[in-house]
Write an enzyme that holds these catalytic residues in place. Sequence first.
Site, PDB file in Angstrom:
ATOM      1  N   ASN A  41       0.827  -1.217   0.000  1.00  0.00           N
ATOM      2  CA  ASN A  41       0.000   0.000   0.000  1.00  0.00           C
ATOM      3  C   ASN A  41       0.861   1.266   0.000  1.00  0.00           C
ATOM      4  O   ASN A  41       0.382   2.356   0.288  1.00  0.00           O
ATOM      5  CB  ASN A  41      -0.945   0.011   1.202  1.00  0.00           C
ATOM      6  CG  ASN A  41      -0.184   0.033   2.518  1.00  0.00           C
ATOM      7  OD1 ASN A  41       1.044   0.055   2.530  1.00  0.00           O
ATOM      8  ND2 ASN A  41      -0.898   0.030   3.622  1.00  0.00           N
ATOM      9  N   ASN A  43       3.005   2.225   2.090  1.00  0.00           N
ATOM     10  CA  ASN A  43       3.472   2.706   3.396  1.00  0.00           C
ATOM     11  C   ASN A  43       4.924   2.289   3.593  1.00  0.00           C
ATOM     12  O   ASN A  43       5.345   1.243   3.101  1.00  0.00           O
ATOM     13  CB  ASN A  43       2.635   2.084   4.523  1.00  0.00           C
ATOM     14  CG  ASN A  43       1.251   2.682   4.575  1.00  0.00           C
ATOM     15  OD1 ASN A  43       0.823   3.370   3.658  1.00  0.00           O
ATOM     16  ND2 ASN A  43       0.529   2.411   5.644  1.00  0.00           N
ATOM     17  N   HIS A 134      17.383  29.490   0.282  1.00  0.00           N
ATOM     18  CA  HIS A 134      17.020  30.392  -0.810  1.00  0.00           C
ATOM     19  C   HIS A 134      16.866  31.829  -0.302  1.00  0.00           C
ATOM     20  O   HIS A 134      17.279  32.774  -0.960  1.00  0.00           O
ATOM     21  CB  HIS A 134      15.738  29.903  -1.474  1.00  0.00           C
ATOM     22  CG  HIS A 134      15.319  30.739  -2.628  1.00  0.00           C
ATOM     23  ND1 HIS A 134      16.100  30.891  -3.747  1.00  0.00           N
ATOM     24  CD2 HIS A 134      14.228  31.494  -2.837  1.00  0.00           C
ATOM     25  CE1 HIS A 134      15.492  31.686  -4.598  1.00  0.00           C
ATOM     26  NE2 HIS A 134      14.354  32.079  -4.067  1.00  0.00           N
ATOM     27  N   ASP A 173      20.775  37.607 -10.362  1.00  0.00           N
ATOM     28  CA  ASP A 173      19.601  38.454 -10.153  1.00  0.00           C
ATOM     29  C   ASP A 173      19.824  39.306  -8.911  1.00  0.00           C
ATOM     30  O   ASP A 173      20.771  39.084  -8.157  1.00  0.00           O
ATOM     31  CB  ASP A 173      18.291  37.651 -10.082  1.00  0.00           C
ATOM     32  CG  ASP A 173      18.238  36.695  -8.912  1.00  0.00           C
ATOM     33  OD1 ASP A 173      18.593  37.085  -7.790  1.00  0.00           O
ATOM     34  OD2 ASP A 173      17.828  35.544  -9.131  1.00  0.00           O
ATOM     35  N   LYS A 196      16.987  40.858 -13.306  1.00  0.00           N
ATOM     36  CA  LYS A 196      16.222  39.786 -13.960  1.00  0.00           C
ATOM     37  C   LYS A 196      14.740  39.971 -13.654  1.00  0.00           C
ATOM     38  O   LYS A 196      14.361  40.219 -12.523  1.00  0.00           O
ATOM     39  CB  LYS A 196      16.698  38.437 -13.408  1.00  0.00           C
ATOM     40  CG  LYS A 196      15.951  37.235 -13.905  1.00  0.00           C
ATOM     41  CD  LYS A 196      16.440  35.946 -13.260  1.00  0.00           C
ATOM     42  CE  LYS A 196      15.723  35.639 -11.961  1.00  0.00           C
ATOM     43  NZ  LYS A 196      16.076  34.339 -11.385  1.00  0.00           N
ATOM     44  N   ARG A 198      11.115  38.000 -13.790  1.00  0.00           N
ATOM     45  CA  ARG A 198      10.459  36.700 -13.987  1.00  0.00           C
ATOM     46  C   ARG A 198       8.981  36.929 -14.253  1.00  0.00           C
ATOM     47  O   ARG A 198       8.317  37.651 -13.516  1.00  0.00           O
ATOM     48  CB  ARG A 198      10.644  35.826 -12.749  1.00  0.00           C
ATOM     49  CG  ARG A 198      10.269  34.375 -12.954  1.00  0.00           C
ATOM     50  CD  ARG A 198      10.489  33.568 -11.675  1.00  0.00           C
ATOM     51  NE  ARG A 198      11.878  33.229 -11.447  1.00  0.00           N
ATOM     52  CZ  ARG A 198      12.498  32.174 -11.979  1.00  0.00           C
ATOM     53  NH1 ARG A 198      11.849  31.363 -12.755  1.00  0.00           N
ATOM     54  NH2 ARG A 198      13.768  31.933 -11.716  1.00  0.00           N
ATOM     55  N   ASP A 223      24.934  32.181  -8.247  1.00  0.00           N
ATOM     56  CA  ASP A 223      23.532  32.067  -7.841  1.00  0.00           C
ATOM     57  C   ASP A 223      23.458  30.995  -6.761  1.00  0.00           C
ATOM     58  O   ASP A 223      24.386  30.189  -6.602  1.00  0.00           O
ATOM     59  CB  ASP A 223      22.667  31.681  -9.054  1.00  0.00           C
ATOM     60  CG  ASP A 223      21.242  32.217  -8.936  1.00  0.00           C
ATOM     61  OD1 ASP A 223      20.834  32.575  -7.809  1.00  0.00           O
ATOM     62  OD2 ASP A 223      20.541  32.273  -9.952  1.00  0.00           O
TER      63      ASP A 223
HETATM   64  C1  R5P Z   1      15.984  32.920  -7.912  1.00  0.00           C
HETATM   65  O1  R5P Z   1      15.540  33.753  -7.171  1.00  0.00           O
HETATM   66  C2  R5P Z   1      17.159  32.065  -7.584  1.00  0.00           C
HETATM   67  O2  R5P Z   1      18.217  32.789  -7.044  1.00  0.00           O
HETATM   68  C3  R5P Z   1      17.633  31.338  -8.816  1.00  0.00           C
HETATM   69  O3  R5P Z   1      18.045  32.284  -9.772  1.00  0.00           O
HETATM   70  C4  R5P Z   1      16.552  30.504  -9.410  1.00  0.00           C
HETATM   71  O4  R5P Z   1      15.969  29.714  -8.434  1.00  0.00           O
HETATM   72  C5  R5P Z   1      17.100  29.645 -10.526  1.00  0.00           C
HETATM   73  O5  R5P Z   1      16.037  28.985 -11.145  1.00  0.00           O
HETATM   74  P1  R5P Z   1      16.108  28.619 -12.689  1.00  0.00           P
HETATM   75  O6  R5P Z   1      17.387  27.851 -12.881  1.00  0.00           O
HETATM   76  O7  R5P Z   1      14.881  27.771 -12.911  1.00  0.00           O
HETATM   77  O8  R5P Z   1      16.056  29.876 -13.459  1.00  0.00           O
END
Ligand code: R5P
Length: 316
Positions: A41, A43, A134, A173, A196, A198, A223
Amino acid sequence: MTPLSSNLKVFSGSSHPRLAQEVCEQIGIPLGRASTKRFSNENLKIRIEENVREQDVFVVQTACPPLSEHIVELLITLDALRHASAKRVTAVIPYFPYARSDKKDEPRISISARLMADLLATSGADRVLTMDLHSPQIQGFFSIPADQLTGVPALCARLKKDDLSNTVIVAADVGEAKDAGRFAKRLELPLALIDKRRYGDDENAKPAHVIGDIAGKDCLLVDDEIATGGTLFNATEFLLERGARSVSAAVVHPVLSGKAAEKLRASRLKRLLVTNTLPIPIASLSEKIEVLSLAPQLATAIMHIHDGSSVSELFT
Ligand code: R5P
């Protein structure tokens, strides 16, 4: 490394056993024994196969696919350790799950990173050890102590071995500006910044402007993570179109989701330096990727937590 008292144990979930093994080798202890049974199942039964009563236990589990499986496996392991009377349990999560869901920026959505923090504490984690969140404020989501390590010093130490005489650090960014500043300071290099934008949840992360001098330079994009790669690959084209001589990147977390590995091979990004906070599937590896192990940093932090010495001093 220095000999340790015998009550330190390190266990591994199934996400990144190689990293856990390397950490144990650095510390000089065997990897803890546990077994997993999956029932029809679906688990899971996780059994700790050695005595952990009154022990200081660390469980290494990172947030890679299958993500939900790995999260549940970690939570069940923490609960098993608590019920096995471990004295203290630390969840070692090199790449923290749902770290990008750290705010309520749309109506009726979960702040999932906060939920992860709650689940860890509820399941039996007394502490958390993680790397390059992050956003640093995620640390504040925890009701238990949470130490955040960074891979930046190790990446810089590796980069220092290269010829950086024509290099400029480029923040991929604006959110990365602070960390990029750390790279620039440690490597004594100039800094540029990409603005950058998004659009939506997808790969549409488009550079709009660059602030700083990049023409004729070897740009080193930095990054916290490469996920789909949209950010880095678009930034690479953007910088080359504006006269950069070459573009490479240094990133802590190699998420490499979707078609990132394929796109990397096809891209004009010259080289990608990453750490091993996540395992990279063999099919995703290429001659462009260099992986730096952070097992020594994790092992040192584990030993500092174990013997009660400062963790932050490791990175200052
Ligand atoms: C964004 O705020 C992070 O610092 C990275 O730039 C981001 O998570 C990277 O994601 P991706 O590779 O999908 O552009």
